[in-house]
Enzyme design. Structure first.
Site, PDB file in Angstrom:
ATOM      1  N   ARG A  29      40.736  -4.460   9.270  1.00  0.00           N
ATOM      2  CA  ARG A  29      40.318  -4.911   7.933  1.00  0.00           C
ATOM      3  C   ARG A  29      38.903  -5.472   7.931  1.00  0.00           C
ATOM      4  O   ARG A  29      38.346  -5.763   6.880  1.00  0.00           O
ATOM      5  CB  ARG A  29      41.296  -5.961   7.401  1.00  0.00           C
ATOM      6  CG  ARG A  29      42.743  -5.506   7.356  1.00  0.00           C
ATOM      7  CD  ARG A  29      43.640  -6.611   6.863  1.00  0.00           C
ATOM      8  NE  ARG A  29      43.299  -7.000   5.510  1.00  0.00           N
ATOM      9  CZ  ARG A  29      43.748  -6.350   4.439  1.00  0.00           C
ATOM     10  NH1 ARG A  29      44.553  -5.308   4.589  1.00  0.00           N
ATOM     11  NH2 ARG A  29      43.403  -6.708   3.236  1.00  0.00           N
ATOM     12  N   TRP A  76      35.118  -9.182   7.006  1.00  0.00           N
ATOM     13  CA  TRP A  76      34.223  -8.100   6.572  1.00  0.00           C
ATOM     14  C   TRP A  76      33.329  -8.746   5.544  1.00  0.00           C
ATOM     15  O   TRP A  76      33.787  -9.172   4.485  1.00  0.00           O
ATOM     16  CB  TRP A  76      35.026  -6.950   5.965  1.00  0.00           C
ATOM     17  CG  TRP A  76      34.197  -5.743   5.626  1.00  0.00           C
ATOM     18  CD1 TRP A  76      33.732  -4.787   6.471  1.00  0.00           C
ATOM     19  CD2 TRP A  76      33.706  -5.382   4.332  1.00  0.00           C
ATOM     20  NE1 TRP A  76      33.003  -3.843   5.787  1.00  0.00           N
ATOM     21  CE2 TRP A  76      32.957  -4.186   4.463  1.00  0.00           C
ATOM     22  CE3 TRP A  76      33.821  -5.936   3.060  1.00  0.00           C
ATOM     23  CZ2 TRP A  76      32.338  -3.543   3.396  1.00  0.00           C
ATOM     24  CZ3 TRP A  76      33.214  -5.300   1.987  1.00  0.00           C
ATOM     25  CH2 TRP A  76      32.478  -4.124   2.164  1.00  0.00           C
ATOM     26  N   GLY A 101      38.945 -11.799  -0.202  1.00  0.00           N
ATOM     27  CA  GLY A 101      38.746 -11.490  -1.617  1.00  0.00           C
ATOM     28  C   GLY A 101      37.361 -11.932  -2.046  1.00  0.00           C
ATOM     29  O   GLY A 101      36.500 -12.214  -1.218  1.00  0.00           O
ATOM     30  N   GLU A 461      35.662  16.357   3.322  1.00  0.00           N
ATOM     31  CA  GLU A 461      36.394  15.436   4.208  1.00  0.00           C
ATOM     32  C   GLU A 461      35.881  15.529   5.641  1.00  0.00           C
ATOM     33  O   GLU A 461      35.716  14.516   6.318  1.00  0.00           O
ATOM     34  CB  GLU A 461      37.895  15.745   4.137  1.00  0.00           C
ATOM     35  CG  GLU A 461      38.766  14.976   5.104  1.00  0.00           C
ATOM     36  CD  GLU A 461      38.657  13.462   4.970  1.00  0.00           C
ATOM     37  OE1 GLU A 461      38.112  12.976   3.964  1.00  0.00           O
ATOM     38  OE2 GLU A 461      39.076  12.758   5.916  1.00  0.00           O
ATOM     39  N   LYS A 465      34.390  12.385   7.752  1.00  0.00           N
ATOM     40  CA  LYS A 465      34.876  12.007   9.091  1.00  0.00           C
ATOM     41  C   LYS A 465      33.712  11.862  10.051  1.00  0.00           C
ATOM     42  O   LYS A 465      33.591  10.887  10.782  1.00  0.00           O
ATOM     43  CB  LYS A 465      35.864  13.065   9.614  1.00  0.00           C
ATOM     44  CG  LYS A 465      37.220  13.025   8.959  1.00  0.00           C
ATOM     45  CD  LYS A 465      38.119  11.950   9.514  1.00  0.00           C
ATOM     46  CE  LYS A 465      38.339  10.711   8.711  1.00  0.00           C
ATOM     47  NZ  LYS A 465      38.477  10.682   7.303  1.00  0.00           N
ATOM     48  N   HIS A 484      21.980  27.152  -4.698  1.00  0.00           N
ATOM     49  CA  HIS A 484      21.438  26.415  -5.857  1.00  0.00           C
ATOM     50  C   HIS A 484      20.683  25.176  -5.419  1.00  0.00           C
ATOM     51  O   HIS A 484      20.596  24.202  -6.154  1.00  0.00           O
ATOM     52  CB  HIS A 484      22.578  26.053  -6.810  1.00  0.00           C
ATOM     53  CG  HIS A 484      23.318  27.251  -7.327  1.00  0.00           C
ATOM     54  ND1 HIS A 484      22.751  28.183  -8.178  1.00  0.00           N
ATOM     55  CD2 HIS A 484      24.562  27.719  -7.048  1.00  0.00           C
ATOM     56  CE1 HIS A 484      23.612  29.138  -8.435  1.00  0.00           C
ATOM     57  NE2 HIS A 484      24.731  28.891  -7.765  1.00  0.00           N
TER      58      HIS A 484
HETATM   59  C1  AGP Z   1      38.965   7.095   5.260  1.00  0.00           C
HETATM   60  O1  AGP Z   1      38.501   7.858   6.408  1.00  0.00           O
HETATM   61  C2  AGP Z   1      37.926   6.208   4.778  1.00  0.00           C
HETATM   62  N1  AGP Z   1      37.756   5.183   5.773  1.00  0.00           N
HETATM   63  C3  AGP Z   1      38.037   5.659   3.374  1.00  0.00           C
HETATM   64  O2  AGP Z   1      37.289   6.549   2.599  1.00  0.00           O
HETATM   65  C4  AGP Z   1      39.430   5.540   2.701  1.00  0.00           C
HETATM   66  O3  AGP Z   1      39.996   6.806   2.544  1.00  0.00           O
HETATM   67  C5  AGP Z   1      39.252   4.918   1.316  1.00  0.00           C
HETATM   68  O4  AGP Z   1      38.729   3.618   1.483  1.00  0.00           O
HETATM   69  C6  AGP Z   1      40.561   4.853   0.496  1.00  0.00           C
HETATM   70  O5  AGP Z   1      41.468   4.048   1.164  1.00  0.00           O
HETATM   71  P1  AGP Z   1      43.028   4.142   0.735  1.00  0.00           P
HETATM   72  O6  AGP Z   1      43.473   5.537   1.018  1.00  0.00           O
HETATM   73  O7  AGP Z   1      43.713   3.120   1.588  1.00  0.00           O
HETATM   74  O8  AGP Z   1      43.126   3.821  -0.738  1.00  0.00           O
END
Ligand code: AGP
Length: 588
Positions: A29, A76, A101, A461, A465, A484
């Site tokens: 987190r 974070w 939060g 995607e 990654k 384009h």
């Molecule tokens: C996933 O590889 C990413 N780290 C990130 O984009 C993630 O998918 C996004 O934050 C959404 O999270 P969630 O699926 O828990 O809602």
């Protein structure tokens, strides 16, 4: 999105190391700083460090602290840089506090407190809550009254844990939009998720928004938003809630990539779609972020092709701010791994508030998460706890649920889904081939991913990654879009990763690749044995197992995950905890 944990030992043993172990489960987190406070013989004792939890563990070896009740935090950064001064727990003369939060009115509260002569150590919003509590104590209120006054004063999102010096046996906890679970077992605990307290607890209670609790070693009293005592039901801490560690793998991400066949198999076994599920549904609205948003884009191709229902996919953080038109009888699908992404949760609440004819469904990997509990129905991706910040097994499990929904009226396609787990097993055997490709591109500065039709979202995607863990700037494009403008990016060096299996789109994709090949030299192809025959030896080929072309998005995600993983390992970057990121984004 930070991780918070509190532990009260029932047998008065030192809780510091259990708190640190719990923080290790919460590092996904956020890992900008970490800290712990315990109630020791000399009152509130605190230790904090910048950076990852390992630094706090090292510091504890040199400066041990001990106590039978304590709180911990892994950060974070939202307000204030990642420094020790901004690390939690926040401490005043009589208050220790951790927070996950954003306090939206912290500036006005802070200026009022400054005018009253209070001093601040940090630039954080969280410190304002602690100093506010201190002020209420100084005004003669007891801890409960002070805590309740603070809850009324702050605006925004929070999961607070607070210990008062003159109430050393109790942790005050409160939740609004940031997750929190209270656990009961050999100890009494509170954490951001079940996994962080599962080693000490066998049952948990999830707090709802506006709830607060007073927790001691004898149990917990729960209060609602009006401070009335409420009963909360306990749920067992089941395996799917527990992070079982890396299981011998070097990283969580590779473990979770390897777990995909079983995650898909389990997901296929559940999530049966009710016969009338799509009755009276005139359109589908998908709300999601990041990787989950990419899953939604694939869903759009499938829903429109096989259910003929108009489908719109929205970036959740944009959706509610553009005054969207919400049509009656819309099926809203919120796709989320964590179930706590506040952008997706707030977008969902916006729909709920503005059109009661909509049906809200969640595709979620955490059953008791905020989004799961707010939905009318939940499709559970049976991927198990996903710790690696880059989502992998949850993504292909999301696609599996979307396929079950989209193919629910097509028994032939539904039966084809049974081939998926084996095909995914076989694609994992390609890792040695992918190692070679990874070695070739690891020093590149940029990368281009190309796909068409339902493989276009997989190009997006694959690029996400690579960029989010290796820090190589990667971008995904619809292959037909290259001419384009983006084609200007092609030179002899940039790797162009093309998804081009045989099937309906092959010819179109083949010609797009020819156009790229006329300008670039570093073409890397992901195809199948039929498609491979059309390309000469000048392109690097990864040949995947053959499968029904409707299932390509799920199968072709796996080698792209492996590619990103291997490149990152070769670059020596932190696969599971990439810089600036966190697993669950519970702040807007
Ligand atoms: C996933 O590889 C990413 N780290 C990130 O984009 C993630 O998918 C996004 O934050 C959404 O999270 P969630 O699926 O828990 O809602």
């Amino acid at each position: 999105m930070c991780g918070i944990i509190g532990i009260i030992s029932k047998c008065n043993s030192n809780v510091v190391f259990d708190i640190v172990n719990g923080l290790e489960k919460l590092e996904y987190r956020g890992y900008d700083s970490a800290g712990v406070v315990v109630v020791g013989d000399n009152g509130l004792q605190r230790l904090r460090t910048v950076g990852k939890l390992k630094n706090l563990e090292d510091k504890l070896k040199v400066n041990p602290i001990s106590g039978a009740i304590g709180i911990g935090h892994t950060r974070w950064a939202t307000h204030g840089k990642a420094t020790e001064e901004n690390a939690h727990p926040v401490l005043t003369k009589d208050v220790a506090l951790v927070h996950n939060g954003i306090i939206e009115n912290y500036k006005e509260l802070k200026s009022d407190l400054l005018q009253k002569g209070y001093k601040f150590e940090s630039q954080t919003d969280s410190e304002v809550a602690a100093v506010y509590l201190q002020m209420q104590l100084d005004n003669g209120f007891d801890p409960r009254e002070a805590f309740r006054k603070m809850l009324r004063a702050v605006k925004g999102t929070y999961a607070f844990l607070v210990i008062f010096k003159n109430r050393p046996d109790m942790i005050f906890c409160a939740r609004n939009k940031s997750p929190m679970a209270v656990g009961f077992g050999k100890d009494v605990c509170v954490g951001s998720d079940a996994s962080s307290i599962s080693a000490n607890c066998s049952e948990i209670v999830y707090l709802d928004d506006g709830d607060y609790a007073e927790v001691t070693k004898n149990g917990a009293t729960f209060f609602d938003n009006d401070f009335k005592v409420v009963d909360k039901c306990r749920v067992a801490v089941t395996d799917d809630l527990i992070n079982t560690g890396k299981g011998g793998y070097s990283h969580y991400m590779i473990k979770e990539i390897m777990e995909q066949p079983s995650a898909i198999r389990k997901t296929l076994l559940s999530n049966d779609v009710p016969e009338a599920f799509f009755d009276n549904i005139s359109r589908i609205l998908i709300l999601a972020c990041g990787t989950s948003y990419h899953a939604g884009l694939v869903g759009k191709y499938w829903f429109e092709k096989y259910l003929r229902i108009p489908t719109h996919v929205e970036i959740a953080s944009e959706y509610r701010y553009r005054s969207p038109v919400i049509e009656d009888n819309t099926l809203v699908l919120v796709i989320t791994q964590s179930g706590e992404t506040i952008d997706s949760l707030e977008a969902m609440e916006y729909v709920k508030k503005n059109n009661s004819t909509c049906r809200l469904a969640a595709i979620s990997n955490v059953l008791n998460s905020a989004i799961s509990r707010s939905a009318d129905c939940v499709f559970h991706t049976e991927a198990g706890v996903e710790v690696g910040v880059a989502s992998t097994k949850a993504f292909t499990a999301q696609l599996t649920v979307l396929a079950k929904l989209a193919f629910s009226k097509n028994s032939k396609l539904l039966s084809q889904l049974q081939n998926l787990p084996q095909a995914c097993e076989d694609s994992l055997l390609l890792k040695n081939d992918i190692d070679k490709i990874a070695y070739k591109i690891k020093d590149c500065v940029n990368a281009i991913y190309l796909g068409r039709d339902s493989l276009y979202p997989i190009a997006l995607e694959g690029a996400l990654k690579l960029k989010e863990i290796s820090y190589i700037h990667a971008e995904g494009f619809a292959a037909g879009e290259m001419k384009h403008g983006p084609i200007a990016l092609i030179d002899d060096v940039v790797p162009i990763i093309c998804l081009c299996p045989s099937g309906d789109m092959f010819d179109k994709m083949f010609s797009n690749i020819q156009v790229a090949q006329a300008r670039g030299k570093n073409i890397i192809l992901f195809t199948d044995s039929v498609g491979a025959g059309s390309f000469d030896g000048s392109v690097e080929k990864i040949i995947l197992p053959s499968i029904n072309q409707e299932l390509y998005p799920i199968l072709y995600s796996i080698p792209l995950q492996l590619l990103a993983y291997v490149v990152t390992v070769l670059k020596g970057e932190d696969v599971d905890k990439p810089r600036n990121l966190a697993k669950s984004v519970t702040v807007e």
